[in-house]
Design an enzyme around this catalytic site. Structure first.
Site, short mmCIF file in Angstrom:
data_model
loop_
_atom_site.label_atom_id
_atom_site.label_comp_id
_atom_site.label_asym_id
_atom_site.label_seq_id
_atom_site.Cartn_x
_atom_site.Cartn_y
_atom_site.Cartn_z
N SER A 58 12.35 -1.51 6.82
CA SER A 58 11.56 -0.32 7.13
C SER A 58 12.33 0.53 8.13
CB SER A 58 10.23 -0.76 7.75
OG SER A 58 9.55 0.35 8.31
N TYR B 117 5.07 -5.56 13.93
CA TYR B 117 5.72 -5.17 12.67
C TYR B 117 7.19 -4.85 12.93
CZ TYR B 117 6.54 -2.64 8.28
OH TYR B 117 7.04 -2.21 7.07
N1 NAP Z 1 4.01 1.23 2.82
C1 NAP Z 1 4.83 1.61 3.77
O1 NAP Z 1 4.55 2.59 4.52
C2 NAP Z 1 6.12 0.89 3.99
C3 NAP Z 1 7.13 1.55 4.71
C4 NAP Z 1 8.33 0.89 4.94
C5 NAP Z 1 8.51 -0.39 4.44
N2 NAP Z 1 7.51 -1.00 3.76
C6 NAP Z 1 7.76 -2.38 3.30
O2 NAP Z 1 7.73 -2.40 1.87
C7 NAP Z 1 7.28 -3.67 1.41
C8 NAP Z 1 6.13 -3.48 0.44
O3 NAP Z 1 5.07 -2.83 1.14
P1 NAP Z 1 3.84 -2.12 0.40
O4 NAP Z 1 3.55 -0.92 1.18
O5 NAP Z 1 4.10 -2.03 -1.06
O6 NAP Z 1 2.70 -3.19 0.70
P2 NAP Z 1 1.40 -3.58 -0.16
O7 NAP Z 1 1.04 -2.51 -1.12
O8 NAP Z 1 0.39 -4.01 0.83
O9 NAP Z 1 1.91 -4.86 -0.99
C9 NAP Z 1 2.26 -6.03 -0.32
C10 NAP Z 1 2.71 -7.08 -1.32
O10 NAP Z 1 2.99 -8.29 -0.60
C11 NAP Z 1 2.19 -9.34 -1.18
N3 NAP Z 1 1.76 -10.31 -0.17
C12 NAP Z 1 0.99 -10.08 0.92
N4 NAP Z 1 0.79 -11.22 1.60
C13 NAP Z 1 1.44 -12.20 0.90
C14 NAP Z 1 1.62 -13.58 1.07
N5 NAP Z 1 1.08 -14.25 2.11
N6 NAP Z 1 2.34 -14.26 0.16
C15 NAP Z 1 2.88 -13.62 -0.89
N7 NAP Z 1 2.77 -12.30 -1.12
C16 NAP Z 1 2.05 -11.61 -0.22
C17 NAP Z 1 0.99 -8.63 -1.75
O11 NAP Z 1 0.36 -9.46 -2.71
P3 NAP Z 1 -1.19 -9.21 -3.12
O12 NAP Z 1 -1.16 -8.06 -4.07
O13 NAP Z 1 -1.59 -10.47 -3.73
O14 NAP Z 1 -1.90 -8.87 -1.82
C18 NAP Z 1 1.64 -7.40 -2.34
O15 NAP Z 1 2.25 -7.72 -3.57
C19 NAP Z 1 6.89 -4.47 2.66
O16 NAP Z 1 7.94 -5.31 3.04
C20 NAP Z 1 6.69 -3.37 3.71
O17 NAP Z 1 6.89 -3.84 5.03
C21 NAP Z 1 6.33 -0.39 3.51
#
Ligand code: NAP
Length: 268
Positions: A140, A153
């Site tokens: 991130s 985070y």
């Molecule tokens: N969104 C942002 O603003 C942003 C910005 C920068 C970086 N990121 C990074 O991008 C990545 C994806 O984020 P996102 O925004 O797509 O998040 P998201 O929509 O909340 O999706 C999170 C994913 O992680 C899975 N997960 C959560 N807890 C878990 C566990 N205990 N074991 C296995 N899987 C688990 C979830 O599975 P379920 O569907 O079963 O819950 C889902 O597939 C993350 O690493 C995040 O830090 C996000």
């Protein structure tokens, strides 16, 4: 193999595939003809994703914070052949006053965002020893700039970035490509209403998962090992590395606004 030419990725294990960024990554990877092993925690979400994707893919339900489930994920994933790419994308964030964040949430975030990708990468690289492979860790912008309200985070993503960088250098004389991809704020369910309200109030840019996935695919097809998504974030990351005191001052100017939203987060 010709020097400098990497074979096309054939089979890729993508964690967090059921989430916002994960599903968009799955789409662009599948469109390239890559076979995916899609991990999430809910079968119904993974099945819905699979139906939208071109090609045949495998689904694995696993909680990555549990050692035996990580092992089962790898066993199932390798059961039908080698996997030449691992994308550690699963992650969670929290926007909160630091002391308002419950200890259990802190431990869970460290386990999912930091411990799980490190141990999954270790087991994966052991299994793939000597073969051409790619590991991508999804970090991130907050893995390079500490923002108020995101202390834990940031700790996980700074840690993931440090881990990735050291590994990149350790594997520099092998056919293993270790890479770090850092999105800025992206419109997914991982951001709370309070975090979204803060981003709106501060005029912070928010990407769609589709935009992030397009940037990811262009980068993955190139040779660079690191990618930060978004402008001016790319510049801010460099500035924070060189002159953190300058960024301290900018963020202090925004602190009253940020604290309004962490206070609202406590009410959610
Ligand atoms: N969104 C942002 O603003 C942003 C910005 C920068 C970086 N990121 C990074 O991008 C990545 C994806 O984020 P996102 O925004 O797509 O998040 P998201 O929509 O909340 O999706 C999170 C994913 O992680 C899975 N997960 C959560 N807890 C878990 C566990 N205990 N074991 C296995 N899987 C688990 C979830 O599975 P379920 O569907 O079963 O819950 C889902 O597939 C993350 O690493 C995040 O830090 C996000």
């Amino acid at each position: 193999m010709q020097p400098g030419v990497r074979p096309r990725i054939q089979r890729c294990l993508l964690t967090g595939a059921s989430g916002g960024i994960g599903a968009a990554l799955a789409q662009v990877l599948a469109e390239q003809g890559i076979t995916l092993i899609l991990q999430g925690r809910e079968l119904t979400k993974l099945e819905a994703l699979q139906q939208r994707l071109p090609g045949q893919h495998e689904l694995v339900v696993a909680d990555l914070t549990l050692a035996e489930e990580r092992q089962r994920l790898l066993t199932q994933a390798f059961a039908s052949g080698h996997i030449d790419c691992l994308i550690n994308n699963a992650g969670a964030s929290a926007f909160s006053d630091f002391t308002a964040l419950p200890p259990g949430d802190i431990e869970a975030m460290l386990a999912l965002n930091l411990t799980a990708p490190i141990l999954l990468t270790r087991a994966y690289l052991q299994q793939m020893a000597g073969r051409t492979t790619t590991v991508v860790n999804v970090g991130s912008v907050l893995g390079a700039i500490g923002l108020p309200g995101f202390g834990v985070y940031a700790a996980t993503k700074f840690g993931l970035r440090g881990f990735t960088e050291a590994l990149m250098r350790e594997y520099a004389d092998t056919d293993t490509r270790i890479a770090y991809f850092a999105p800025r704020t992206t419109a997914t369910e991982s951001n709370s209403a309070a975090a979204n309200a803060m981003n709106t109030a501060l005029g912070n840019a928010v990407d769609s998962p589709t935009q992030v996935a397009a940037a990811f695919m262009t980068w993955l097809n190139g040779r660079a090992q690191r990618r930060t998504v978004g402008w001016p974030e790319k510049l801010l990351v460099r500035l924070n590395g060189l002159l953190p005191e300058l960024v301290d001052r900018v963020l202090k100017g925004q602190l009253a606004e940020i604290k309004k939203h962490t206070a609202a987060a406590a009410q959610e």
